[in-house]
Design an enzyme around this catalytic site. Structure first.
Site, PDB file in Angstrom:
ATOM      1  CE  LYS A 209      24.602  14.132 -21.082  1.00 40.41           C
ATOM      2  NZ  LYS A 209      24.589  15.573 -21.250  1.00 40.41           N
TER       3      LYS A 209
ATOM      4  CG  ASP B 123      12.989   5.822 -12.418  1.00 42.56           C
ATOM      5  OD1 ASP B 123      13.595   6.525 -11.585  1.00 42.56           O
ATOM      6  OD2 ASP B 123      12.873   6.132 -13.616  1.00 42.56           O
TER       7      ASP B 123
ATOM      8  CD  GLU C 141       9.743  13.222   0.119  1.00 41.45           C
ATOM      9  OE1 GLU C 141       8.675  13.748   0.492  1.00 41.45           O
ATOM     10  OE2 GLU C 141       9.929  12.804  -1.049  1.00 41.45           O
TER      11      GLU C 141
ATOM     12  CG  ASP D 104      17.997  15.142  -9.260  1.00 43.41           C
ATOM     13  OD1 ASP D 104      16.858  15.036  -9.748  1.00 43.41           O
ATOM     14  OD2 ASP D 104      18.351  16.121  -8.571  1.00 43.41           O
TER      15      ASP D 104
HETATM   16  C1  LIG Z   1      14.027  13.438  -9.531  1.00 39.51           C
HETATM   17  S1  LIG Z   1      13.424  14.586  -8.359  1.00 39.51           S
HETATM   18  C2  LIG Z   1      12.260  13.624  -7.416  1.00 39.51           C
HETATM   19  C3  LIG Z   1      11.315  14.479  -6.639  1.00 39.51           C
HETATM   20  C4  LIG Z   1      10.341  13.748  -5.688  1.00 39.51           C
HETATM   21  N1  LIG Z   1      11.061  13.092  -4.615  1.00 39.51           N
HETATM   22  C5  LIG Z   1       9.445  12.761  -6.402  1.00 39.51           C
HETATM   23  O1  LIG Z   1       9.573  11.553  -6.167  1.00 39.51           O
HETATM   24  O2  LIG Z   1       8.622  13.184  -7.228  1.00 39.51           O
HETATM   25  C6  LIG Z   1      14.798  14.796  -7.216  1.00 39.51           C
HETATM   26  C7  LIG Z   1      14.672  16.042  -6.374  1.00 39.51           C
HETATM   27  O3  LIG Z   1      15.712  16.108  -5.389  1.00 39.51           O
HETATM   28  C8  LIG Z   1      16.154  17.453  -5.266  1.00 39.51           C
HETATM   29  N2  LIG Z   1      17.507  17.461  -4.674  1.00 39.51           N
HETATM   30  C9  LIG Z   1      18.639  16.990  -5.231  1.00 39.51           C
HETATM   31  N3  LIG Z   1      19.695  17.168  -4.408  1.00 39.51           N
HETATM   32  C10 LIG Z   1      19.209  17.752  -3.280  1.00 39.51           C
HETATM   33  C11 LIG Z   1      19.794  18.192  -2.063  1.00 39.51           C
HETATM   34  N4  LIG Z   1      21.094  18.060  -1.828  1.00 39.51           N
HETATM   35  N5  LIG Z   1      18.995  18.763  -1.143  1.00 39.51           N
HETATM   36  C12 LIG Z   1      17.664  18.912  -1.367  1.00 39.51           C
HETATM   37  N6  LIG Z   1      17.050  18.517  -2.507  1.00 39.51           N
HETATM   38  C13 LIG Z   1      17.809  17.945  -3.453  1.00 39.51           C
HETATM   39  C14 LIG Z   1      16.078  17.968  -6.686  1.00 39.51           C
HETATM   40  O4  LIG Z   1      16.042  19.383  -6.762  1.00 39.51           O
HETATM   41  C15 LIG Z   1      14.785  17.320  -7.179  1.00 39.51           C
HETATM   42  O5  LIG Z   1      13.653  18.123  -6.943  1.00 39.51           O
END
Ligand SMILES: C[S@@+](CC[C@H](N)C(=O)[O-])C[C@H]1O[C@@H](n2cnc3c(N)ncnc32)[C@H](O)[C@@H]1O
Length: 245
Positions: free
Chosen positions: A157, A189, A79, A153
Site C-alpha cells: 500500500k 518478487d 540473513e 516485506d
Molecule cells: C516476506 S517475509 C520473507 C521471509 C524469508 N526471507 C523468505 O524468503 O521466505 C519477510 C520477513 O522479514 C521479517 N522482518 C521484517 N522486518 C524485520 C526486521 N527489522 N528485523 C528482522 N526481521 C524482519 C518479517 O517478520 C518476515 O518474516
C-alpha cells in the site's frame, strides 16, 4: 519524556516499528567500551526478551563478534528476516565451513525457524529473534562475507511504503558491515519494491553490482523457499547482488 523501559522487556516489536523503536533507539551507542550483551542461546536460538531485559536508556553496547557467538573464526554470513528459516538452514547444511547468523523479528515464525536450525548438525547456525537493524549495528564493520535479505516485506500500500526496510541508510549500514569483496544479496518478487531498491541502491557508496546490470531475474544458485515457490512466476524474481569494493 523517557518511555518506561520495563514495558519493553517482554514486548515483541512489530516488524514495521522495529527500525524506529528497536533499532534506532539503541543503536547509536555501539562502542568498544560498551556493555557486553549476554547472548544466552538455547541450542541455536535466542529470543528477543533475553535481549530486551538487558537494555536500558542510553546504554552503550559492545560489538558482537562472530567468534563469540560460534566459538570459531569461520567466515560469517548474516540473513535478515529469515522467516521460517528454510534458506539459512539450507545454506548452513550446504556450507559447513561457514557460519550463518539469522535474524527474524516475528516470534511466531521464528519458532519454526528454531526447529529447522536445531536440526542442523554442523554447529554453524545461530538465530536471533530481534530487530535486524540492531543486530546489524552490533556487528563489526568489515566483518561479514554475505548479507542476505530474501523477499523483504513489500508493504504494497502506498501509505505503508515508508515502512520498507531497504532504504538507502539501511543498505549503507549493510555495506559498512561487509568485508571487502563481501556481497549484499537481495531478492524480491515485487516490481515496485524492486524499482525502489534499484533507485535507493544508487545512493549507497562503496558497492557495485556483480552483474553488468543492476539486477538479474534468474540465478542458478538460489535455494527456493516456500515464499519463493508461492510467489515467483516464470519471469523470475529480482536478484540484486552487490559487492563491497
Ligand atoms: C516476506 S517475509 C520473507 C521471509 C524469508 N526471507 C523468505 O524468503 O521466505 C519477510 C520477513 O522479514 C521479517 N522482518 C521484517 N522486518 C524485520 C526486521 N527489522 N528485523 C528482522 N526481521 C524482519 C518479517 O517478520 C518476515 O518474516
Amino acid at each position: 519524556m523517557e518511555e518506561n523501559i520495563t514495558e519493553n522487556k517482554t514486548r515483541e516489536i512489530p516488524a514495521f516499528l522495529s527500525w524506529w523503536q528497536g533499532g534506532q533507539r539503541y543503536v547509536d551507542n555501539v562502542a568498544d567500551n560498551g556493555v557486553k550483551l549476554n547472548l544466552p542461546f538455547e541450542k541455536n536460538a535466542l529470543y528477543g526478551d533475553k535481549i530486551w531485559e538487558q537494555l536500558y536508556p542510553d546504554i552503550k553496547i559492545q560489538y558482537i563478534l562472530g567468534e563469540e557467538i560460534f566459538g570459531n573464526n569461520k567466515p560469517l554470513n548474516l540473513e535478515i528476516g529469515i522467516g521460517n528459516g528454510e534458506f539459512i538452514a539450507n545454506m548452513a547444511v550446504m556450507k559447513p565451513e561457514e557460519n550463518y547468523l539469522g535474524v527474524e523479528v516475528f516470534k511466531k515464525i521464528f519458532k519454526l525457524a528454531e526447529k529447522r536450525a536445531n536440526k542442523v548438525e554442523h554447529g554453524n547456525i545461530k538465530i536471533i529473534q530481534f530487530d535486524a537493524a540492531l543486530i546489524l549495528r552490533l556487528m563489526k564493520d568489515n566483518s561479514l562475507n554475505n548479507v542476505y535479505v530474501n523477499f523483504p516485506d513489500p508493504w504494497p500500500k502506498k501509505k505503508h511504503k515508508r515502512r520498507r526496510l531497504l532504504k538507502p541508510d539501511f543498505m549503507q549500514l549493510i555495506a559498512s558491515k561487509l568485508k571487502k569483496g563481501g556481497l549484499m544479496q537481495i531478492a524480491t518478487d515485487h516490481d515496485d519494491y524492486a524499482e525502489e531498491i534499484n533507485e535507493n541502491i544508487k545512493e549507497v557508496k562503496g558497492i557495485k553490482s556483480i552483474y553488468p546490470s543492476p539486477y538479474v531475474r534468474k540465478v542458478d544458485d538460489y535455494f527456493p523457499t516456500k515464499y519463493y515457490r508461492k510467489f515467483v512466476n516464470n519471469e523470475g524474481a529480482y536478484f540484486f547482488r552487490y559487492e563491497k569494493i
